[in-house]
Design a protein around this motif. Structure first.
Motif, mmCIF file in Angstrom:
data_model
loop_
_atom_site.group_PDB
_atom_site.id
_atom_site.type_symbol
_atom_site.label_atom_id
_atom_site.label_comp_id
_atom_site.label_asym_id
_atom_site.label_seq_id
_atom_site.Cartn_x
_atom_site.Cartn_y
_atom_site.Cartn_z
ATOM 1 N N MET A 282 22.986 63.743 23.596
ATOM 2 C CA MET A 282 22.238 64.779 22.890
ATOM 3 C C MET A 282 23.131 65.960 22.524
ATOM 4 S SD MET A 282 18.481 64.881 24.674
ATOM 5 C CE MET A 282 17.831 65.827 23.286
ATOM 6 N N VAL A 283 22.750 66.635 21.459
ATOM 7 C CA VAL A 283 23.391 67.869 21.042
ATOM 8 C C VAL A 283 22.296 68.896 20.775
ATOM 9 C CG1 VAL A 283 23.503 67.219 18.597
ATOM 10 C CG2 VAL A 283 25.108 68.924 19.507
ATOM 11 N N TYR A 284 22.608 70.152 21.087
ATOM 12 C CA TYR A 284 21.634 71.233 20.957
ATOM 13 C C TYR A 284 22.217 72.354 20.092
ATOM 14 C CZ TYR A 284 19.994 68.834 25.151
ATOM 15 O OH TYR A 284 19.586 67.883 26.047
ATOM 16 N N LEU A 285 21.320 73.120 19.489
ATOM 17 C CA LEU A 285 21.725 74.325 18.773
ATOM 18 C C LEU A 285 20.746 75.427 19.168
ATOM 19 C CD1 LEU A 285 23.794 75.420 16.700
ATOM 20 C CD2 LEU A 285 22.008 75.114 14.961
ATOM 21 N N GLN A 286 21.231 76.345 19.976
ATOM 22 C CA GLN A 286 20.423 77.507 20.350
ATOM 23 C C GLN A 286 20.668 78.601 19.322
ATOM 24 O OE1 GLN A 286 18.201 78.037 23.172
ATOM 25 N NE2 GLN A 286 17.719 79.714 21.766
ATOM 26 N N MET A 287 19.585 79.067 18.711
ATOM 27 C CA MET A 287 19.698 80.052 17.637
ATOM 28 C C MET A 287 18.977 81.335 18.040
ATOM 29 S SD MET A 287 19.107 77.553 14.349
ATOM 30 C CE MET A 287 17.414 77.155 14.782
ATOM 31 N N TYR A 288 19.708 82.443 18.015
ATOM 32 C CA TYR A 288 19.147 83.752 18.330
ATOM 33 C C TYR A 288 19.242 84.645 17.092
ATOM 34 C CZ TYR A 288 19.706 82.452 23.278
ATOM 35 O OH TYR A 288 19.642 81.820 24.508
ATOM 36 N N SER A 289 18.496 85.746 17.137
ATOM 37 C CA SER A 289 18.565 86.766 16.070
ATOM 38 C C SER A 289 18.483 86.127 14.688
ATOM 39 C CB SER A 289 19.865 87.571 16.201
ATOM 40 O OG SER A 289 19.948 88.175 17.469
ATOM 41 N N LEU A 290 17.517 85.274 14.508
ATOM 42 C CA LEU A 290 17.400 84.533 13.257
ATOM 43 C C LEU A 290 17.095 85.460 12.097
ATOM 44 C CD1 LEU A 290 15.639 81.407 14.675
ATOM 45 C CD2 LEU A 290 17.724 81.366 13.291
ATOM 46 N N LYS A 291 17.660 85.112 10.941
ATOM 47 C CA LYS A 291 17.507 85.890 9.730
ATOM 48 C C LYS A 291 16.857 85.010 8.651
ATOM 49 C CE LYS A 291 21.921 88.163 10.704
ATOM 50 N NZ LYS A 291 23.294 88.456 10.174
ATOM 51 N N PRO A 292 16.228 85.624 7.657
ATOM 52 C CA PRO A 292 15.640 84.812 6.571
ATOM 53 C C PRO A 292 16.660 83.882 5.908
ATOM 54 C CG PRO A 292 14.802 87.043 6.474
ATOM 55 C CD PRO A 292 15.867 87.037 7.536
ATOM 56 N N GLU A 293 17.905 84.308 5.842
ATOM 57 C CA GLU A 293 18.935 83.464 5.221
ATOM 58 C C GLU A 293 19.320 82.264 6.071
ATOM 59 O OE1 GLU A 293 19.049 86.769 5.688
ATOM 60 O OE2 GLU A 293 21.082 87.465 6.202
ATOM 61 N N ASP A 294 18.805 82.171 7.285
ATOM 62 C CA ASP A 294 19.014 80.966 8.111
ATOM 63 C C ASP A 294 18.008 79.869 7.757
ATOM 64 O OD1 ASP A 294 19.643 83.165 10.855
ATOM 65 O OD2 ASP A 294 21.139 82.037 9.703
ATOM 66 N N THR A 295 17.063 80.183 6.903
ATOM 67 C CA THR A 295 16.069 79.200 6.492
ATOM 68 C C THR A 295 16.741 78.031 5.787
ATOM 69 O OG1 THR A 295 14.292 80.826 6.281
ATOM 70 C CG2 THR A 295 14.055 78.789 5.021
ATOM 71 N N ALA A 296 16.485 76.826 6.285
ATOM 72 C CA ALA A 296 17.120 75.623 5.740
ATOM 73 C C ALA A 296 16.608 74.407 6.500
ATOM 74 C CB ALA A 296 18.645 75.702 5.874
ATOM 75 N N VAL A 297 16.968 73.248 5.990
ATOM 76 C CA VAL A 297 16.799 72.013 6.759
ATOM 77 C C VAL A 297 18.081 71.811 7.561
ATOM 78 C CG1 VAL A 297 16.413 69.527 6.691
ATOM 79 C CG2 VAL A 297 15.271 71.020 5.031
ATOM 80 N N TYR A 298 17.937 71.624 8.852
ATOM 81 C CA TYR A 298 19.083 71.472 9.746
ATOM 82 C C TYR A 298 19.253 69.994 10.113
ATOM 83 C CZ TYR A 298 19.580 76.494 10.286
ATOM 84 O OH TYR A 298 19.813 77.828 10.048
ATOM 85 N N TYR A 299 20.497 69.530 9.981
ATOM 86 C CA TYR A 299 20.821 68.136 10.245
ATOM 87 C C TYR A 299 21.869 68.046 11.357
ATOM 88 C CZ TYR A 299 18.874 67.399 5.556
ATOM 89 O OH TYR A 299 18.064 67.357 4.441
ATOM 90 N N CYS A 300 21.679 67.119 12.259
ATOM 91 C CA CYS A 300 22.725 66.840 13.240
ATOM 92 C C CYS A 300 23.504 65.604 12.798
ATOM 93 C CB CYS A 300 22.154 66.627 14.628
ATOM 94 S SG CYS A 300 21.105 65.174 14.802
ATOM 95 N N SER A 301 24.737 65.539 13.236
ATOM 96 C CA SER A 301 25.540 64.339 13.012
ATOM 97 C C SER A 301 26.369 64.054 14.252
ATOM 98 C CB SER A 301 26.457 64.492 11.792
ATOM 99 O OG SER A 301 27.583 65.293 12.087
ATOM 100 N N MET A 302 26.691 62.781 14.446
ATOM 101 C CA MET A 302 27.504 62.369 15.581
ATOM 102 C C MET A 302 28.477 61.292 15.137
ATOM 103 S SD MET A 302 24.823 62.215 18.752
ATOM 104 C CE MET A 302 23.626 63.504 19.054
#
Length: 116
Positions: A77-97
């Motif tokens: 597994m891989v994780y992405l902890q996101m803090y202090s989110l901004k409107p410009e962080d809006t997107a579809v997020y994809y993981c890859s391995m």
């Protein structure tokens, strides 16, 4: 066959936090690099963060100090902890391995929307 499934996306207010998860299943001996990318409407897909099998991390300048990538090799597994989110962080997020001695696999994406 290897499959990646992301989870944890959603709607959050500016300044909020989210934690994305990505789980791999299938024929996997070990995994080299793991990454998170994102793609906003009308924009190209961009690298957000990556982590090597030696736990070296790399971040896009736009997320440094706000996002943290981590991995659990025992669980693939891989994780992405996101803090202090901004409107410009809006997107579809994809993981890859990158599966060792095999290909790079991608998840189907999870929507993150930052809006009040």
């Amino acid at each position: 066959q290897v499959q990646l499934v992301e989870s944890g996306g959603g709607l959050v207010q500016p300044g909020g936090s989210l934690r994305l998860s990505c789980a791999a299943s299938g024929k996997i001996l070990s995994i080299d690099d793991m990454t998170w990318h994102r793609q906003a409407p009308g924009k190209q897909r961009e690298l957000v963060a990556s982590i090597t099998s030696s736990y070296w991390t790399n971040y896009a300048n736009s997320v440094k100090g706000r996002f943290t990538i981590s991995r659990d090799n025992a669980k693939n597994m891989v994780y992405l902890q996101m803090y202090s989110l901004k409107p410009e962080d809006t997107a579809v997020y994809y993981c890859s391995m990158k599966v060792r001695w095999s290909d790079t696999y991608w998840g189907q994406g999870t929507q993150v929307t930052v809006s009040s």
